[in-house]
Enzyme design. Structure first.
Site, PDB file in Angstrom:
ATOM      1  N   CYS A  83       0.840  -1.197   0.000  1.00  0.00           N
ATOM      2  CA  CYS A  83       0.000   0.000   0.000  1.00  0.00           C
ATOM      3  C   CYS A  83       0.877   1.248   0.000  1.00  0.00           C
ATOM      4  CB  CYS A  83      -0.966  -0.054   1.176  1.00  0.00           C
ATOM      5  SG  CYS A  83      -2.225   1.237   1.179  1.00  0.00           S
ATOM      6  N   LEU A  84       0.685   2.148   0.948  1.00  0.00           N
ATOM      7  CA  LEU A  84       1.471   3.371   1.026  1.00  0.00           C
ATOM      8  C   LEU A  84       2.958   3.066   1.183  1.00  0.00           C
ATOM      9  CD1 LEU A  84       1.725   6.426   1.286  1.00  0.00           C
ATOM     10  CD2 LEU A  84       0.950   6.250   3.649  1.00  0.00           C
TER      11      LEU A  84
END
Length: 545
Positions: free
Chosen positions: A282-283
């Protein structure tokens, strides 16, 4: 009062939609015809006594809509209520879509807002119009409503609908290891080898700091970390600090320097490895791609491969999360964060829940407060989801502006150390994973890495959502995935062409990934011992409230 939404942004959206609709007579005529057809269809259905045969229904619910699946909704008058509501949903979907002259961003946002408003007044949400609730009320003599109200009061006091009873380090995050490095932002965990021989290239995993790291180390049977160690890899994991108001000035550069860069330096120095595999979730994958681009720019060749797990690098089509991310909204959030120094978990979680409000808000409220169903036992993923974190003000503002608003990383405009980086400098092999029903990082957005780097890309599309698709341990029922490797010289296909070309397989994608990593690794050697320990895994930062 606004729930973190910019009033100016919402007003601009409503005004843009209403004015353009008022100036579009053809659209108005089409909507009038839709309303007429829906009304006549519904009246005919009701006058026929609400027949149960699907061919007689004025409209069918979407496959993902579970609100009216119980057979009691097929009986009059509840069938009439359900059909009337679904027809109203269809009308307002058409009313907020394809309005001539309407800004495309406002078009999508209006459709989303109207869907949320209608979801809140669905007949399934109320005692008098939900046949399942009425039947349960008669059956229990009203005890379900009494118990539901008591539960609601308890949840309001606790400010959450579930209680995290899982113990970190005992029930979840249990893979043996040691914290071998620590700075202000991270603890670096080195996991104990479980095989006599390991590949010489260690793996550094960079999770997102929007939640706790152990999403990739849940229960022993559902741990990607444990799976890697059992397949001959030396694994390092970053565990992020949970920031507070004192960390308000930390930015993306701080996260890069104290995160992947610091971890790289320690791993290279402690293991002597010349090459290091990396994986970002993800991030964390977005941050990892920045790191890889900066390393390529600076001639740092320690990177062996890069894996992006549901991680976006091009934010031109980031999905519903971007609907309300505009200049007004970001400025409003900056004011909120300036006052408190961070974006808290409640504000972040509400945004994610609204994207799937039927499943994550209304259906849970019906089960808990109206039907008085037994509380769903806390599993490992639910425990992780309840263990939320905060986001520093400066970092979150920079992330929203540079990624969602301006898409600087994909455009080659993002700066690291005061100089721009380009993903096109990345030459190491890339493994990307997208999930079919991801509402946070849509797989077609994750797929864009193909055209952003000069590297061979092996891409996997697995069933499931943002979390469940990644947590696809071998043996998990009803798992399948598509996989295909696209060479750097051949990267011209779009996502739909890729699906038609890719091979579909049953089961987990984890074995394919470990085989890919093994193919890029050297000859296994005796497993090294962990000689340094600041604390046993899972460490101290993960315990921070």
């Amino acid at each position: 009062m606004t729930g973190g939404s910019s009033p100016a942004s919402l007003l601009a959206m409503w005004t843009d939609w209403s004015v353009h609709l008022a100036m579009a007579p053809d659209k108005q005529l089409a909507l009038a015809q839709t309303a007429r057809d829906h009304w006549l269809g519904w009246m005919t259905y009701v006058m026929q006594g609400c027949p149960e045969h699907p061919d007689t229904l004025p409209i069918l619910p979407q496959k993902t809509d579970r609100r009216f699946r119980d057979e009691s909704w097929e009986k009059s008058p509840f069938a009439a209520l359900a059909q009337g509501f679904l027809l109203a949903e269809d009308f307002w979907d058409k009313a907020t879509t394809d309005v001539p002259g309407l800004d495309p961003a406002h078009d999508r946002a209006m459709t989303f807002v109207m869907r949320q408003l209608l979801d809140s007044v669905a007949p399934s949400n109320f005692v008098a119009t939900n046949p399942e609730v009425l039947a349960r009320t008669v059956q229990t003599g009203g005890a379900n409503l009494q118990h539901g109200f008591t539960r609601w009061l308890r949840d309001q006091q606790a400010k959450r609908q579930t209680t995290n009873t899982a113990r970190v380090g005992t029930d979840v995050a249990t893979t043996p290891g040691e914290v071998v490095f620590r700075n202000h932002l991270i603890e670096l965990i080195q996991y104990a080898p479980t095989t006599d021989m390991v590949y010489p290239e260690p793996i550094l995993i960079v999770p997102a700091w929007i939640m706790k790291y152990y999403i990739l180390d849940l229960s022993p049977a559902n741990s990607l970390v444990r799976y890697l160690t059992e397949n001959g890899f030396t694994v390092f994991m970053i565990s992020w600090r949970n920031p507070d108001s004192g960390d308000a000035a930390l930015g993306m550069q701080d996260y890069l320097d104290q995160g992947p860069r610091a971890a790289f330096d320690y791993i290279a120095a402690s293991t002597g490895a010349g090459k290091i595999h990396t994986a970002g979730y993800c991030l964390g994958g977005t941050l990892l791609s920045m790191t890889a681009a900066a390393m390529a720019r600076d001639g740092d060749d320690r990177l062996a491969s890069m894996t992006l797990l549901a991680a976006q690098t091009d934010f031109s089509e980031p999905g519903e999360l971007s609907l309300f991310i505009n200049e007004s909204q970001v400025s409003f959030l900056e004011d909120v964060m300036q006052a408190q120094g961070y974006l808290d978990a409640e504000q972040m979680m509400s945004a994610f829940q609204m994207m799937r409000s039927n499943d994550l808000i209304w259906s849970q409220m019906i089960r808990s407060y109206l039907l008085d169903d037994d509380e769903i036992p806390m599993n490992d993923l639910m425990a992780w989801n309840a263990d939320s974190t905060r986001m520093p003000a400066k970092m979150h503002a920079e992330y929203l502006r540079h990624m969602f608003l301006h898409n600087d990383l994909a455009g080659g405009r993002y700066s690291v150390d005061g100089h721009t980086v380009s993903l096109r400098d990345i030459r190491v092999p890339v493994f990307g994973v997208g999930t079919e029903t991801d509402h946070i990082a849509p797989w077609k957005s994750v797929f864009k890495i193909h055209n952003l780097c000069h590297a061979d890309v092996t891409f996997t599309l697995t069933n499931g959502g943002h979390n469940a698709g990644i947590l696809s341990e071998p043996g998990h029922k009803r798992r399948h995935f598509h996989i295909h490797t696209t060479r750097d010289a051949d990267k011209t296909m779009d996502p739909d062409d890729w699906v038609a070309t890719a091979t579909q397989q049953e089961g987990s994608w984890w074995p394919e990934w470990t085989a890919w990593l093994a193919g890029l690794s050297g000859v296994p050697a005796p497993a090294p011992k962990i000689t340094k320990s600041l604390a046993p895994a899972p460490g101290t930062y993960v315990m921070m409230e």
